[in-house]
Write an enzyme that holds these catalytic residues in place. Structure first.
Site, PDB file in Angstrom:
ATOM      1  N   CYS A  36       0.842  -1.192   0.000  1.00  0.00           N
ATOM      2  CA  CYS A  36       0.000   0.000   0.000  1.00  0.00           C
ATOM      3  C   CYS A  36       0.882   1.248   0.000  1.00  0.00           C
ATOM      4  O   CYS A  36       2.065   1.202   0.352  1.00  0.00           O
ATOM      5  CB  CYS A  36      -0.889   0.009   1.236  1.00  0.00           C
ATOM      6  SG  CYS A  36      -2.086  -1.351   1.309  1.00  0.00           S
ATOM      7  N   GLU A  88       0.862   3.722   2.029  1.00  0.00           N
ATOM      8  CA  GLU A  88       1.368   4.054   3.352  1.00  0.00           C
ATOM      9  C   GLU A  88       2.652   3.292   3.671  1.00  0.00           C
ATOM     10  O   GLU A  88       3.590   3.845   4.253  1.00  0.00           O
ATOM     11  CB  GLU A  88       0.311   3.753   4.427  1.00  0.00           C
ATOM     12  CG  GLU A  88      -0.926   4.623   4.330  1.00  0.00           C
ATOM     13  CD  GLU A  88      -2.033   3.973   3.533  1.00  0.00           C
ATOM     14  OE1 GLU A  88      -3.209   4.201   3.857  1.00  0.00           O
ATOM     15  OE2 GLU A  88      -1.726   3.225   2.574  1.00  0.00           O
ATOM     16  N   ARG A 126     -11.079  10.582  -5.253  1.00  0.00           N
ATOM     17  CA  ARG A 126     -11.671   9.930  -4.072  1.00  0.00           C
ATOM     18  C   ARG A 126     -11.328  10.662  -2.790  1.00  0.00           C
ATOM     19  O   ARG A 126     -11.979  10.466  -1.760  1.00  0.00           O
ATOM     20  CB  ARG A 126     -11.216   8.469  -3.988  1.00  0.00           C
ATOM     21  CG  ARG A 126     -11.869   7.566  -5.018  1.00  0.00           C
ATOM     22  CD  ARG A 126     -11.462   6.128  -4.797  1.00  0.00           C
ATOM     23  NE  ARG A 126     -10.073   5.888  -5.151  1.00  0.00           N
ATOM     24  CZ  ARG A 126      -9.309   4.950  -4.595  1.00  0.00           C
ATOM     25  NH1 ARG A 126      -9.794   4.196  -3.626  1.00  0.00           N
ATOM     26  NH2 ARG A 126      -8.068   4.787  -4.999  1.00  0.00           N
ATOM     27  N   CYS A 159      -5.809   0.639   5.532  1.00  0.00           N
ATOM     28  CA  CYS A 159      -6.312  -0.722   5.687  1.00  0.00           C
ATOM     29  C   CYS A 159      -5.775  -1.324   6.989  1.00  0.00           C
ATOM     30  O   CYS A 159      -4.915  -0.742   7.665  1.00  0.00           O
ATOM     31  CB  CYS A 159      -5.915  -1.590   4.499  1.00  0.00           C
ATOM     32  SG  CYS A 159      -4.150  -2.033   4.456  1.00  0.00           S
ATOM     33  N   CYS A 184      -1.870  -1.904   7.120  1.00  0.00           N
ATOM     34  CA  CYS A 184      -1.117  -0.662   7.305  1.00  0.00           C
ATOM     35  C   CYS A 184      -1.230  -0.173   8.741  1.00  0.00           C
ATOM     36  O   CYS A 184      -0.258   0.335   9.313  1.00  0.00           O
ATOM     37  CB  CYS A 184      -1.612   0.409   6.342  1.00  0.00           C
ATOM     38  SG  CYS A 184      -1.150   0.106   4.620  1.00  0.00           S
TER      39      CYS A 184
END
Length: 234
Positions: free
Chosen positions: A54, A56, A82, A88, A91
């Protein structure tokens, strides 16, 4: 909690990078992270069917590549307008283990809010060998008093503080962070606080101190337990 000016910069950096992602299905999220020196580290995710990191996590690695040290704020934004998105579960776990004092930007009906990572992942497993460097946050108005040793204690509510070495980080301040050590953390009920336990100076009162605490922690209940944190600059 409402984002500070420095945390707004992190959110803006993530959102600005997300706008540039276009229609590439391999890169759909941008992230930005703030270190204790005021530097912002940005990154994007890398999607792949075998499993990709991800945004992050890439931001954490990007910061580590330049020896950024502990991070104090993180934000992520999605492509195709968005906007701000929450992290998530994976993360959240990684940030909690490697940067346990980081604040994470999340969307809300009131706009962006900053949440301590521990609040985003309650009752979780802690990786015992993470050996994360800790951060003790201060309002910038206390910089001189902490730096010259005039201020050697602080009272905290609902903030996980542990003894040992820490970076003393002053929010929204361009001056360098300080290296220090948390010497002791003593827990009391509010009505157990005394001038001695609060290390009050002459003329200061317990009632006045508690009023100040309530301004900083508006949701603190009347029956709260608070931590008196003793520290020193190294």
């Amino acid at each position: 909690m409402q984002p500070l000016q420095s945390e707004l910069r992190v959110i803006e950096a993530a959102e600005a990078l997300a706008i540039t992602l276009g229609e590439n299905p391999n890169h759909t999220v941008a992230a930005a992270a703030l270190d204790t020196q005021g530097r912002i580290h940005t990154a994007v995710n890398l999607y792949h069917f075998t499993g990709g990191p991800c945004a992050e996590l890439v931001a954490l690695a990007t910061a580590a590549a330049v020896n950024a040290g502990p991070l104090v704020a993180m934000a992520a934004a999605g492509d195709r307008s968005r906007g701000l998105i929450p992290p998530c579960g994976r993360c959240r776990q990684v940030m909690l283990d490697l940067h346990p004092d980081i604040l994470v930007a999340v969307p809300s009906e009131k706009g962006p809010q900053m949440r301590p990572i521990a609040k985003l992942l309650p009752d979780t497993y802690f990786f015992p060998d993470a050996d994360a460097e800790r951060v003790l946050r201060f309002n910038k108005r206390y910089y001189e008093a902490v730096a010259d040793g005039t201020k050697t204690s602080s009272v905290r509510w609902d903030e996980p503080i542990s003894t040992g070495p820490a970076i003393f980080y002053f929010e929204d301040d361009n001056r360098p962070s300080l290296r220090g050590k948390v010497l002791a953390v003593n827990n009391y009920w509010l009505d157990e606080l005394t001038p001695e336990r609060l290390r009050l100076h002459e003329g200061d009162t317990v009632d006045g101190y508690i009023r100040g605490l309530r301004e900083h922690y508006p949701t603190m209940p009347d029956d709260a337990r608070v931590d008196v944190v003793d520290f020193e600059v190294l």
